[in-house]
Design a protein around this motif. Sequence first.
Motif, PDB file in Angstrom:
ATOM      1  N   TYR A  91      43.128  30.587  63.092  1.00  0.00           N
ATOM      2  CA  TYR A  91      42.859  29.017  63.261  1.00  0.00           C
ATOM      3  C   TYR A  91      43.778  28.172  62.363  1.00  0.00           C
ATOM      4  O   TYR A  91      44.087  26.885  62.734  1.00  0.00           O
ATOM      5  N   GLU A  92      44.304  28.817  61.229  1.00  0.00           N
ATOM      6  CA  GLU A  92      45.274  28.269  60.377  1.00  0.00           C
ATOM      7  C   GLU A  92      46.534  27.784  61.259  1.00  0.00           C
ATOM      8  O   GLU A  92      46.989  26.894  60.732  1.00  0.00           O
ATOM      9  N   ASP A 142      47.871  38.837  63.469  1.00  0.00           N
ATOM     10  CA  ASP A 142      46.490  39.594  63.243  1.00  0.00           C
ATOM     11  C   ASP A 142      46.269  39.619  61.862  1.00  0.00           C
ATOM     12  O   ASP A 142      45.243  40.503  61.597  1.00  0.00           O
ATOM     13  N   ARG A 161      44.034  42.673  55.950  1.00  0.00           N
ATOM     14  CA  ARG A 161      43.129  41.979  56.326  1.00  0.00           C
ATOM     15  C   ARG A 161      41.705  42.820  56.451  1.00  0.00           C
ATOM     16  O   ARG A 161      41.712  44.081  56.165  1.00  0.00           O
ATOM     17  N   LYS A 190      41.292  37.479  57.889  1.00  0.00           N
ATOM     18  CA  LYS A 190      42.840  37.771  57.824  1.00  0.00           C
ATOM     19  C   LYS A 190      43.456  37.202  56.340  1.00  0.00           C
ATOM     20  O   LYS A 190      43.191  36.183  55.910  1.00  0.00           O
TER      21      LYS A 190
HETATM   22  N1  MTE Z   1      40.801  35.019  59.697  1.00  0.00           N
HETATM   23  C1  MTE Z   1      41.455  33.844  59.385  1.00  0.00           C
HETATM   24  N2  MTE Z   1      41.887  33.882  58.049  1.00  0.00           N
HETATM   25  N3  MTE Z   1      41.477  32.977  60.171  1.00  0.00           N
HETATM   26  C2  MTE Z   1      40.895  32.907  61.481  1.00  0.00           C
HETATM   27  O1  MTE Z   1      40.898  32.115  62.292  1.00  0.00           O
HETATM   28  N4  MTE Z   1      39.682  34.434  62.928  1.00  0.00           N
HETATM   29  C3  MTE Z   1      38.324  35.523  62.976  1.00  0.00           C
HETATM   30  C4  MTE Z   1      39.185  36.968  62.532  1.00  0.00           C
HETATM   31  N5  MTE Z   1      39.608  36.455  60.994  1.00  0.00           N
HETATM   32  C5  MTE Z   1      40.292  34.494  61.428  1.00  0.00           C
HETATM   33  C6  MTE Z   1      40.361  35.095  60.827  1.00  0.00           C
HETATM   34  C7  MTE Z   1      38.086  35.725  64.427  1.00  0.00           C
HETATM   35  S1  MTE Z   1      36.985  34.641  64.960  1.00  0.00           S
HETATM   36  C8  MTE Z   1      38.462  36.944  65.105  1.00  0.00           C
HETATM   37  S2  MTE Z   1      37.792  37.370  66.312  1.00  0.00           S
HETATM   38  C9  MTE Z   1      39.242  37.869  64.383  1.00  0.00           C
HETATM   39  O2  MTE Z   1      40.016  37.533  63.078  1.00  0.00           O
HETATM   40  C10 MTE Z   1      40.572  37.960  65.553  1.00  0.00           C
HETATM   41  O3  MTE Z   1      41.429  38.890  65.026  1.00  0.00           O
HETATM   42  P1  MTE Z   1      42.716  39.388  66.018  1.00  0.00           P
HETATM   43  O4  MTE Z   1      43.566  37.902  66.227  1.00  0.00           O
HETATM   44  O5  MTE Z   1      43.629  40.292  65.322  1.00  0.00           O
HETATM   45  O6  MTE Z   1      42.250  39.889  67.070  1.00  0.00           O
END
Ligand code: MTE
Length: 322
Positions: A88-89, A225, A230, A243
């Motif tokens: 979302y960032e 990703d 992460r 992440k």
């Molecule tokens: N980490 C950060 N910093 N920002 C995010 O928006 N989304 C989360 C998670 N980690 C997110 C995050 C969500 S909702 C999911 S399902 C997974 O990351 C998605 O990982 P992918 O994009 O590698 O499949």
Amino acid sequence: MLIKRRPGWTIPEQRVTPEAVVLARRAMLGGAGAVAVAAPARAQWHLFGGAGTPATPRQPLAAPRDAKYDGGRPLTPEKDSTTYNNYYEFGDDKSIADAAQALPIDPWSLEIAGMVARPRTIALEDLLKQVTLEERVYRHRCVEAWAMTVPWTGFPLADLVKLAEPAAGATYLRFTTLADHKTMPGLTHSWYPWPYIEGITLAEATNELSFLSVGMYGKTIPKQDGAPIRLTLPWKYGFKSAKSIVKVEFTDKRPVGFWQQLQDSEYGFWANVNPAVPHPRWSQAQERLLGSDEMVPTQIWNGYGDTVASLYDGLKNERLFA
Ligand code: MTE
């Protein structure tokens, strides 16, 4: 931009967005007009000493595969798991891979803070010299009911916990991820509680499945990703797998995650996968596999119950699955 034809059962985007976000966003847009999102600046693509442009291929990162963690189903094609993302960032939709190339990942360091013997900041290169990388294939189940199966390269989170030397009273880990206003357009969306935070218990962190990933498909992890490091917690809904982590804090207070802060009734602290406990707005009984779009039944604990279910003995009064 990836345009994916969605089958009819797919949850429409507006149903997935937490109600609190939709309401806050409407109020803000209503009052202030549309929020302009700056185009992200392109950054150089370096990792662990490598240099290049955003288009440079990721660095090879080979590590022996641990056959114990085989995913139990075919791997998701790399092009699907690296182009359909939640980060979302960089934006609210799934097609953030291009925008995420602006993520500045070199140099990168990890702050180890809170209830530990020696709070400190470690350069990622130095941390990686102190652990042994391995490859594991894990299933990933997003709370939105899509799923993937990915070969991650990384090391057990338990190894980081050991290096951190937590104090006797520490019971939780709180992860903070990068919030870089220069490169992350999503941070201008002030209805979100930046930075993205997640937390788990120390017992969960030292479970053998908890993994810190620095690679995917035998190469460094793509920015979209969660480069360069992460979480990967395969028995929990994907939002727990934070992440681009910059800080790991050991604490005796239960952390409140990004999504939990927005809507606790939909995205609670534990967020363990369970097909029998529906999300308040949709069923969790099945999941759509990225790539094939095949629908398959979701398994309790995402199929990892043998390894993790006992962590929750005695926690019957907790909302373990939503
Ligand atoms: N980490 C950060 N910093 N920002 C995010 O928006 N989304 C989360 C998670 N980690 C997110 C995050 C969500 S909702 C999911 S399902 C997974 O990351 C998605 O990982 P992918 O994009 O590698 O499949």
